[in-house]
Design a protein around this motif. Sequence first.
Motif, PDB file in Angstrom:
ATOM      1  N   GLU A  74      -7.648   0.276   8.845  1.00  0.00           N
ATOM      2  CA  GLU A  74      -7.163   0.231   7.462  1.00  0.00           C
ATOM      3  C   GLU A  74      -6.326   1.452   7.096  1.00  0.00           C
ATOM      4  O   GLU A  74      -6.035   1.662   5.915  1.00  0.00           O
ATOM      5  CB  GLU A  74      -8.343   0.119   6.494  1.00  0.00           C
ATOM      6  CG  GLU A  74      -9.078  -1.205   6.564  1.00  0.00           C
ATOM      7  CD  GLU A  74     -10.184  -1.323   5.530  1.00  0.00           C
ATOM      8  OE1 GLU A  74     -10.656  -2.448   5.310  1.00  0.00           O
ATOM      9  OE2 GLU A  74     -10.574  -0.292   4.929  1.00  0.00           O
ATOM     10  N   LEU A  94      -3.500   0.996   4.772  1.00  0.00           N
ATOM     11  CA  LEU A  94      -3.872   0.211   3.597  1.00  0.00           C
ATOM     12  C   LEU A  94      -3.001   0.510   2.390  1.00  0.00           C
ATOM     13  O   LEU A  94      -2.645  -0.395   1.618  1.00  0.00           O
ATOM     14  CB  LEU A  94      -5.352   0.482   3.264  1.00  0.00           C
ATOM     15  CG  LEU A  94      -5.979  -0.254   2.090  1.00  0.00           C
ATOM     16  CD1 LEU A  94      -6.020  -1.756   2.355  1.00  0.00           C
ATOM     17  CD2 LEU A  94      -7.388   0.273   1.826  1.00  0.00           C
ATOM     18  N   LYS A 118      -3.209   5.138  -4.981  1.00  0.00           N
ATOM     19  CA  LYS A 118      -4.080   4.904  -3.825  1.00  0.00           C
ATOM     20  C   LYS A 118      -5.530   5.025  -4.287  1.00  0.00           C
ATOM     21  O   LYS A 118      -5.933   6.053  -4.829  1.00  0.00           O
ATOM     22  CB  LYS A 118      -3.757   5.906  -2.718  1.00  0.00           C
ATOM     23  CG  LYS A 118      -2.332   5.757  -2.195  1.00  0.00           C
ATOM     24  CD  LYS A 118      -1.986   6.805  -1.137  1.00  0.00           C
ATOM     25  CE  LYS A 118      -0.560   6.643  -0.656  1.00  0.00           C
ATOM     26  NZ  LYS A 118      -0.189   7.646   0.374  1.00  0.00           N
ATOM     27  N   ASP A 119      -6.313   3.989  -4.049  1.00  0.00           N
ATOM     28  CA  ASP A 119      -7.625   3.841  -4.694  1.00  0.00           C
ATOM     29  C   ASP A 119      -8.757   3.980  -3.668  1.00  0.00           C
ATOM     30  O   ASP A 119      -8.961   3.088  -2.835  1.00  0.00           O
ATOM     31  CB  ASP A 119      -7.688   2.478  -5.365  1.00  0.00           C
ATOM     32  CG  ASP A 119      -8.898   2.322  -6.270  1.00  0.00           C
ATOM     33  OD1 ASP A 119      -9.859   3.106  -6.123  1.00  0.00           O
ATOM     34  OD2 ASP A 119      -8.878   1.412  -7.124  1.00  0.00           O
ATOM     35  N   ARG A 160     -11.756   3.416  -3.949  1.00  0.00           N
ATOM     36  CA  ARG A 160     -12.732   2.331  -4.070  1.00  0.00           C
ATOM     37  C   ARG A 160     -12.433   1.192  -3.095  1.00  0.00           C
ATOM     38  O   ARG A 160     -13.315   0.406  -2.765  1.00  0.00           O
ATOM     39  CB  ARG A 160     -12.756   1.812  -5.515  1.00  0.00           C
ATOM     40  CG  ARG A 160     -13.262   2.839  -6.513  1.00  0.00           C
ATOM     41  CD  ARG A 160     -13.097   2.376  -7.943  1.00  0.00           C
ATOM     42  NE  ARG A 160     -11.693   2.209  -8.300  1.00  0.00           N
ATOM     43  CZ  ARG A 160     -11.271   1.942  -9.538  1.00  0.00           C
ATOM     44  NH1 ARG A 160     -12.151   1.831 -10.520  1.00  0.00           N
ATOM     45  NH2 ARG A 160      -9.981   1.792  -9.786  1.00  0.00           N
ATOM     46  N   LYS A 161     -11.186   1.128  -2.626  1.00  0.00           N
ATOM     47  CA  LYS A 161     -10.796   0.082  -1.680  1.00  0.00           C
ATOM     48  C   LYS A 161     -10.975   0.500  -0.230  1.00  0.00           C
ATOM     49  O   LYS A 161     -11.061  -0.361   0.648  1.00  0.00           O
ATOM     50  CB  LYS A 161      -9.342  -0.311  -1.930  1.00  0.00           C
ATOM     51  CG  LYS A 161      -9.085  -0.915  -3.291  1.00  0.00           C
ATOM     52  CD  LYS A 161      -7.616  -1.270  -3.472  1.00  0.00           C
ATOM     53  CE  LYS A 161      -7.360  -1.899  -4.839  1.00  0.00           C
ATOM     54  NZ  LYS A 161      -5.927  -2.227  -5.032  1.00  0.00           N
ATOM     55  N   SER A 162     -11.020   1.793   0.029  1.00  0.00           N
ATOM     56  CA  SER A 162     -11.016   2.262   1.416  1.00  0.00           C
ATOM     57  C   SER A 162     -12.348   2.855   1.880  1.00  0.00           C
ATOM     58  O   SER A 162     -12.594   2.940   3.089  1.00  0.00           O
ATOM     59  CB  SER A 162      -9.919   3.314   1.605  1.00  0.00           C
ATOM     60  OG  SER A 162     -10.099   4.392   0.699  1.00  0.00           O
ATOM     61  N   HIS A 205     -16.202   2.610   2.526  1.00  0.00           N
ATOM     62  CA  HIS A 205     -17.178   1.544   2.754  1.00  0.00           C
ATOM     63  C   HIS A 205     -18.537   2.147   3.089  1.00  0.00           C
ATOM     64  O   HIS A 205     -18.615   3.205   3.724  1.00  0.00           O
ATOM     65  CB  HIS A 205     -16.728   0.651   3.906  1.00  0.00           C
ATOM     66  CG  HIS A 205     -15.330   0.141   3.768  1.00  0.00           C
ATOM     67  ND1 HIS A 205     -14.985  -0.901   2.933  1.00  0.00           N
ATOM     68  CD2 HIS A 205     -14.163   0.540   4.347  1.00  0.00           C
ATOM     69  CE1 HIS A 205     -13.697  -1.135   3.005  1.00  0.00           C
ATOM     70  NE2 HIS A 205     -13.165  -0.267   3.863  1.00  0.00           N
ATOM     71  N   GLY A 217     -17.227   5.067  -3.851  1.00  0.00           N
ATOM     72  CA  GLY A 217     -15.807   4.851  -4.102  1.00  0.00           C
ATOM     73  C   GLY A 217     -15.419   5.265  -5.508  1.00  0.00           C
ATOM     74  O   GLY A 217     -14.364   5.875  -5.722  1.00  0.00           O
ATOM     75  N   TYR A 241     -12.946   8.192  -6.703  1.00  0.00           N
ATOM     76  CA  TYR A 241     -11.879   7.839  -7.647  1.00  0.00           C
ATOM     77  C   TYR A 241     -11.853   8.811  -8.812  1.00  0.00           C
ATOM     78  O   TYR A 241     -10.776   9.260  -9.256  1.00  0.00           O
ATOM     79  CB  TYR A 241     -12.077   6.417  -8.144  1.00  0.00           C
ATOM     80  CG  TYR A 241     -11.034   5.930  -9.130  1.00  0.00           C
ATOM     81  CD1 TYR A 241      -9.833   5.405  -8.686  1.00  0.00           C
ATOM     82  CD2 TYR A 241     -11.268   5.991 -10.503  1.00  0.00           C
ATOM     83  CE1 TYR A 241      -8.874   4.946  -9.592  1.00  0.00           C
ATOM     84  CE2 TYR A 241     -10.329   5.546 -11.410  1.00  0.00           C
ATOM     85  CZ  TYR A 241      -9.126   5.014 -10.952  1.00  0.00           C
ATOM     86  OH  TYR A 241      -8.181   4.582 -11.847  1.00  0.00           O
TER      87      TYR A 241
END
Length: 443
Positions: free
Chosen positions: A34, A37, A46-47, A49-51, A53, A396, A400
């Motif tokens: 990713e 991403l 660029k967030d 919370r999306k990357s 895990h 995440g 952020y």
Amino acid sequence: MFEIRDAILADELDAIGGLPTPASYRAVLVRKDEQDLFAGLPTRDKDPRKSLHVEEVPTPELGPGEALVAVMASSVNYNTVWTSIFEPVSTFGFLERYGRLHDLARRHDLPYHVVGSDLAGVVLRVGSGVNRWKPGDEVVAHCLSVELEDPAGHDDTMLDPQQRIWGFETNFGGLAELALVKSNQLMPKPAHLTWEEAAAPGLVNSTAYRQLVSPNGANMKQGDVVLIWGASGGLGSYATQMALNGGAIPVCVVSSPEKAAIVRTMGAELVIDRSAEGYAFWSDEHTQDPREWQRLGKRIRELTGGDDADIVFEHPGRETFGASVYVAKRGGTIVTCASTSGFQHTYDNRYLWMNLKRIIGSHFANYKEAWEANRLIDRGLVHPTLSKVYPMADVGQAAYDVHRNLHQGKVGVLTLAPEEGLGVRDAEKRARHLTAINRFRGV
């Protein structure tokens, strides 16, 4: 992991060494597949919370001189943000290069990167050659991982060519239920703090100590005027405390009335709210405005009774660096790290060379500096600046908050600890410092 957690919560630390090592554990990670991403997006969009895990990962092999720590709490630093947005580079390049160094380092080169450069927890296992620490010891960890096989590192370990930041340039970091560290990263957990409070200072407190106090940094003395950018933030909040403790005169730069109020509760009297006073050091993306540098310098002299800054504690980077060089006094020092607003600095060199100023680069801290910084925490002379704590499932959002500067001080993350408020050993000492410990909470 549940057996280990329950033994810690039940204060059965002597039993820790007899429990089996878990085959796997939960960890906060980014994935190698990713790393593109956010390609093409501006930094702000660029967030994390999306990357970031939370996944189960295998427990790494324990090597000589290392320790496996059961992590009760950790915290978010800006390097976690950089890792999560794959900027300025993907950290998988660090892991690949480390993995080529020797057989044991090859463990770190994985298709995932367990992040985090702070922890508070309990030693679970130690490798061969570790004598100072044993299973059951309550510890915090600083983030300098160093091979110490090069002579350059034996005067100052930060100069070792194989110096790395654990959890950023190495794998198996502290935002996890287990963490792998070198034993010379460990320090005693301050007994009057909870797990989440003890996990908050490590990286930033040690960084501020070297940058401001150490002879390797600005070597601050009594009476120095110290301009501190972001004085209520994760790094600046510790620099502010050290300046006050050391008899210096902090001039605290913040970005809101709420942040100004926080630094005043720490004892700072000279405060600049850069938003309220409308400072704009760049007239456009490519052009700085020296008139704003001059206005800032004038404001500093108004607050100090005519003195310029002996030391500028610089970490925003591109946005502020031109102003920092300008406002430092003749013969003064600009000490810099991080560059959270950008790494490419532009300044007018005439103000540096003709006024005999110095720029000092400072990066984290060696073991001695980190130990001294932790001792200040343990003695109740410097306090955690923890403002908010998230469960690991919401890491995440925690990252952020830091990325978008929605936080104050430090943002903590619970890993094995099921709730806040656990881990205090010295309630009497805690009671003496409780107001200062909670200064940032809920802000």
